[in-house]
Scaffold this motif. Structure first.
Motif, PDB file in Angstrom:
ATOM      1  N   ASN A   1       0.854  -1.184   0.000  1.00 45.96           N
ATOM      2  CA  ASN A   1       0.000   0.000   0.000  1.00 45.96           C
ATOM      3  C   ASN A   1       0.890   1.235   0.000  1.00 45.96           C
ATOM      4  O   ASN A   1       1.752   1.377   0.873  1.00 45.96           O
ATOM      5  N   LEU A   2       0.700   2.109  -0.997  1.00 45.83           N
ATOM      6  CA  LEU A   2       1.417   3.378  -0.991  1.00 45.83           C
ATOM      7  C   LEU A   2       0.905   4.227   0.157  1.00 45.83           C
ATOM      8  O   LEU A   2      -0.263   4.134   0.544  1.00 45.83           O
ATOM      9  N   LEU A   3       1.776   5.049   0.701  1.00 43.12           N
ATOM     10  CA  LEU A   3       1.458   5.890   1.853  1.00 43.12           C
ATOM     11  C   LEU A   3       1.758   7.348   1.548  1.00 43.12           C
ATOM     12  O   LEU A   3       2.624   7.645   0.719  1.00 43.12           O
ATOM     13  N   THR A   4       1.072   8.232   2.254  1.00 42.56           N
ATOM     14  CA  THR A   4       1.479   9.633   2.252  1.00 42.56           C
ATOM     15  C   THR A   4       2.643   9.748   3.239  1.00 42.56           C
ATOM     16  O   THR A   4       2.888   8.839   4.055  1.00 42.56           O
TER      17      THR A   4
ATOM     18  N   LEU B   1      -4.441  -1.649   8.067  1.00 41.62           N
ATOM     19  CA  LEU B   1      -4.741  -0.383   7.388  1.00 41.62           C
ATOM     20  C   LEU B   1      -5.997   0.254   7.992  1.00 41.62           C
ATOM     21  O   LEU B   1      -6.027   1.465   8.234  1.00 41.62           O
ATOM     22  N   HIS B   2      -7.012  -0.568   8.249  1.00 42.72           N
ATOM     23  CA  HIS B   2      -8.256  -0.072   8.850  1.00 42.72           C
ATOM     24  C   HIS B   2      -7.973   0.562  10.221  1.00 42.72           C
ATOM     25  O   HIS B   2      -8.432   1.674  10.509  1.00 42.72           O
ATOM     26  N   ASP B   3      -7.207  -0.151  11.056  1.00 42.15           N
ATOM     27  CA  ASP B   3      -6.905   0.336  12.406  1.00 42.15           C
ATOM     28  C   ASP B   3      -6.126   1.650  12.377  1.00 42.15           C
ATOM     29  O   ASP B   3      -6.266   2.479  13.274  1.00 42.15           O
ATOM     30  N   LEU B   4      -5.289   1.839  11.353  1.00 44.10           N
ATOM     31  CA  LEU B   4      -4.475   3.048  11.242  1.00 44.10           C
ATOM     32  C   LEU B   4      -5.171   4.148  10.430  1.00 44.10           C
ATOM     33  O   LEU B   4      -4.585   5.201  10.196  1.00 44.10           O
ATOM     34  N   HIS B   5      -6.407   3.858   9.974  1.00 42.74           N
ATOM     35  CA  HIS B   5      -7.181   4.821   9.163  1.00 42.74           C
ATOM     36  C   HIS B   5      -6.436   5.209   7.883  1.00 42.74           C
ATOM     37  O   HIS B   5      -6.398   6.381   7.501  1.00 42.74           O
ATOM     38  N   ILE B   6      -5.844   4.209   7.249  1.00 43.97           N
ATOM     39  CA  ILE B   6      -5.140   4.411   5.984  1.00 43.97           C
ATOM     40  C   ILE B   6      -5.962   3.752   4.890  1.00 43.97           C
ATOM     41  O   ILE B   6      -6.276   2.559   4.983  1.00 43.97           O
ATOM     42  N   PRO B   7      -6.362   4.512   3.859  1.00 41.34           N
ATOM     43  CA  PRO B   7      -7.160   3.908   2.792  1.00 41.34           C
ATOM     44  C   PRO B   7      -6.361   2.879   1.998  1.00 41.34           C
ATOM     45  O   PRO B   7      -5.149   3.023   1.826  1.00 41.34           O
ATOM     46  N   ILE B   8      -7.079   1.844   1.532  1.00 44.44           N
ATOM     47  CA  ILE B   8      -6.452   0.843   0.668  1.00 44.44           C
ATOM     48  C   ILE B   8      -6.260   1.488  -0.698  1.00 44.44           C
ATOM     49  O   ILE B   8      -7.192   2.040  -1.280  1.00 44.44           O
ATOM     50  N   ARG B   9      -5.028   1.441  -1.201  1.00 42.82           N
ATOM     51  CA  ARG B   9      -4.710   2.014  -2.507  1.00 42.82           C
ATOM     52  C   ARG B   9      -4.172   0.916  -3.412  1.00 42.82           C
ATOM     53  O   ARG B   9      -3.320   0.133  -2.979  1.00 42.82           O
ATOM     54  N   LEU B  10      -4.650   0.882  -4.639  1.00 45.58           N
ATOM     55  CA  LEU B  10      -4.093  -0.049  -5.612  1.00 45.58           C
ATOM     56  C   LEU B  10      -2.630   0.325  -5.777  1.00 45.58           C
ATOM     57  O   LEU B  10      -2.322   1.450  -6.171  1.00 45.58           O
ATOM     58  N   THR B  11      -1.728  -0.572  -5.419  1.00 50.39           N
ATOM     59  CA  THR B  11      -0.299  -0.258  -5.413  1.00 50.39           C
ATOM     60  C   THR B  11       0.449  -1.220  -6.310  1.00 50.39           C
ATOM     61  O   THR B  11       0.437  -2.427  -6.088  1.00 50.39           O
ATOM     62  N   LYS B  12       1.106  -0.668  -7.308  1.00 49.28           N
ATOM     63  CA  LYS B  12       1.939  -1.473  -8.203  1.00 49.28           C
ATOM     64  C   LYS B  12       3.281  -1.711  -7.524  1.00 49.28           C
ATOM     65  O   LYS B  12       3.700  -0.935  -6.661  1.00 49.28           O
ATOM     66  N   ASN B  13       3.959  -2.781  -7.932  1.00 52.83           N
ATOM     67  CA  ASN B  13       5.249  -3.046  -7.323  1.00 52.83           C
ATOM     68  C   ASN B  13       6.280  -2.004  -7.776  1.00 52.83           C
ATOM     69  O   ASN B  13       6.046  -1.246  -8.708  1.00 52.83           O
ATOM     70  N   LYS B  14       7.400  -1.975  -7.075  1.00 52.15           N
ATOM     71  CA  LYS B  14       8.404  -0.935  -7.318  1.00 52.15           C
ATOM     72  C   LYS B  14       8.895  -0.928  -8.755  1.00 52.15           C
ATOM     73  O   LYS B  14       9.079   0.132  -9.347  1.00 52.15           O
ATOM     74  N   ILE B  15       9.133  -2.100  -9.314  1.00 57.39           N
ATOM     75  CA  ILE B  15       9.672  -2.117 -10.680  1.00 57.39           C
ATOM     76  C   ILE B  15       8.657  -1.534 -11.667  1.00 57.39           C
ATOM     77  O   ILE B  15       9.012  -0.807 -12.575  1.00 57.39           O
ATOM     78  N   ARG B  16       7.383  -1.806 -11.464  1.00 59.19           N
ATOM     79  CA  ARG B  16       6.356  -1.247 -12.356  1.00 59.19           C
ATOM     80  C   ARG B  16       6.283   0.272 -12.193  1.00 59.19           C
ATOM     81  O   ARG B  16       6.200   1.012 -13.166  1.00 59.19           O
ATOM     82  N   ARG B  17       6.358   0.747 -10.945  1.00 59.17           N
ATOM     83  CA  ARG B  17       6.353   2.201 -10.717  1.00 59.17           C
ATOM     84  C   ARG B  17       7.584   2.834 -11.354  1.00 59.17           C
ATOM     85  O   ARG B  17       7.510   3.896 -11.963  1.00 59.17           O
ATOM     86  N   PHE B  18       8.721   2.153 -11.225  1.00 58.78           N
ATOM     87  CA  PHE B  18       9.956   2.648 -11.824  1.00 58.78           C
ATOM     88  C   PHE B  18       9.807   2.768 -13.342  1.00 58.78           C
ATOM     89  O   PHE B  18      10.095   3.808 -13.932  1.00 58.78           O
ATOM     90  N   TYR B  19       9.336   1.686 -14.000  1.00 53.50           N
ATOM     91  CA  TYR B  19       9.197   1.698 -15.455  1.00 53.50           C
ATOM     92  C   TYR B  19       8.185   2.740 -15.928  1.00 53.50           C
ATOM     93  O   TYR B  19       8.409   3.435 -16.908  1.00 53.50           O
ATOM     94  N   GLU B  20       7.069   2.849 -15.228  1.00 50.52           N
ATOM     95  CA  GLU B  20       6.059   3.835 -15.635  1.00 50.52           C
ATOM     96  C   GLU B  20       6.606   5.251 -15.525  1.00 50.52           C
ATOM     97  O   GLU B  20       6.347   6.091 -16.383  1.00 50.52           O
TER      98      GLU B  20
END
Length: 194
Positions: free
Chosen positions: A11-14, A168-187
């Motif tokens: 999950n990506l985070l702020t 994530l629920h307990d920490l009040h963090i929304p579930i985000r569609l998260t690509k793996n690092k290599i995909r984020r890197f390539y994009e």
């Protein structure tokens, strides 16, 4: 051949969520370590087309080449330890050294002579055991991007998913569609090239 199945949730985070997790799990600066991922593919992205990824990771001054590919559950990882000289040569030339990873690439009909080095991603990582799994907190830098991510590594997919979503629920963090690092890197690389 060194292989394992990896089951992980991401999950990506702020930056604020990242800080909240550090605080919640009492993660201190000395808990973090640096690792570098160096990514490879063919110019026509043969590995990406298979949903696979090839990297060399430098972690605590050791180099390991890993091929990740989709499995029925999670990812199948094929690992190969490299000397510093081998890793350095591969990053300079893109030419792979023979071994378990090249053998697996050939089984996947990948032309290993076309493999090219694409670049690196640097991560500050901390890990904590949590409910029979491992929480991984990452702060990554690549190309012109900086991002924050929470991962949960589990032995069982169903249980791991429940634990991760509850966290994530307990920490009040929304579930985000998260690509793996290599995909984020390539994009990011594509967007900077185009």
């Amino acid at each position: 051949m060194s292989q394992e199945i990896e089951i992980e949730f991401k999950n990506l985070l702020t930056k604020d969520e990242y800080s909240k997790i550090k605080e919640t799990f009492k993660i201190e600066e000395h808990d973090f370590f640096e690792q570098e991922n160096h990514y490879f593919d063919t110019p026509d992205f043969s590995l990406k087309a298979l949903g696979a990824a090839l990297r060399i990771r430098r972690k605590q001054n050791k180099f390991v080449m890993t091929l990740k590919e989709p499995a029925t559950v999670g990812l199948l990882e094929t690992h190969q330890t490299l000397s510093d000289e081998m890793a350095d040569s591969m990053m300079k030339t893109g030419e792979l050294v023979n071994g378990e990873v090249v053998d697996r690439l050939l089984q996947l009909d990948i032309d290993v002579n076309k493999i090219t080095y694409f670049g690196s991603l640097s991560t500050r990582r901390a890990e904590k055991n949590y409910q029979n799994g491992l929480i991984v907190l990452d702060h990554s830098r690549y190309l012109t991007v900086e991002d924050y991510e929470l991962e949960y590594e589990a032995k069982d997919e169903e249980i791991g998913k429940k634990v991760f979503h509850q966290l994530l629920h307990d920490l009040h963090i929304p579930i985000r569609l998260t690509k793996n690092k290599i995909r984020r890197f390539y994009e990011q690389k594509y967007s900077e090239m185009g």
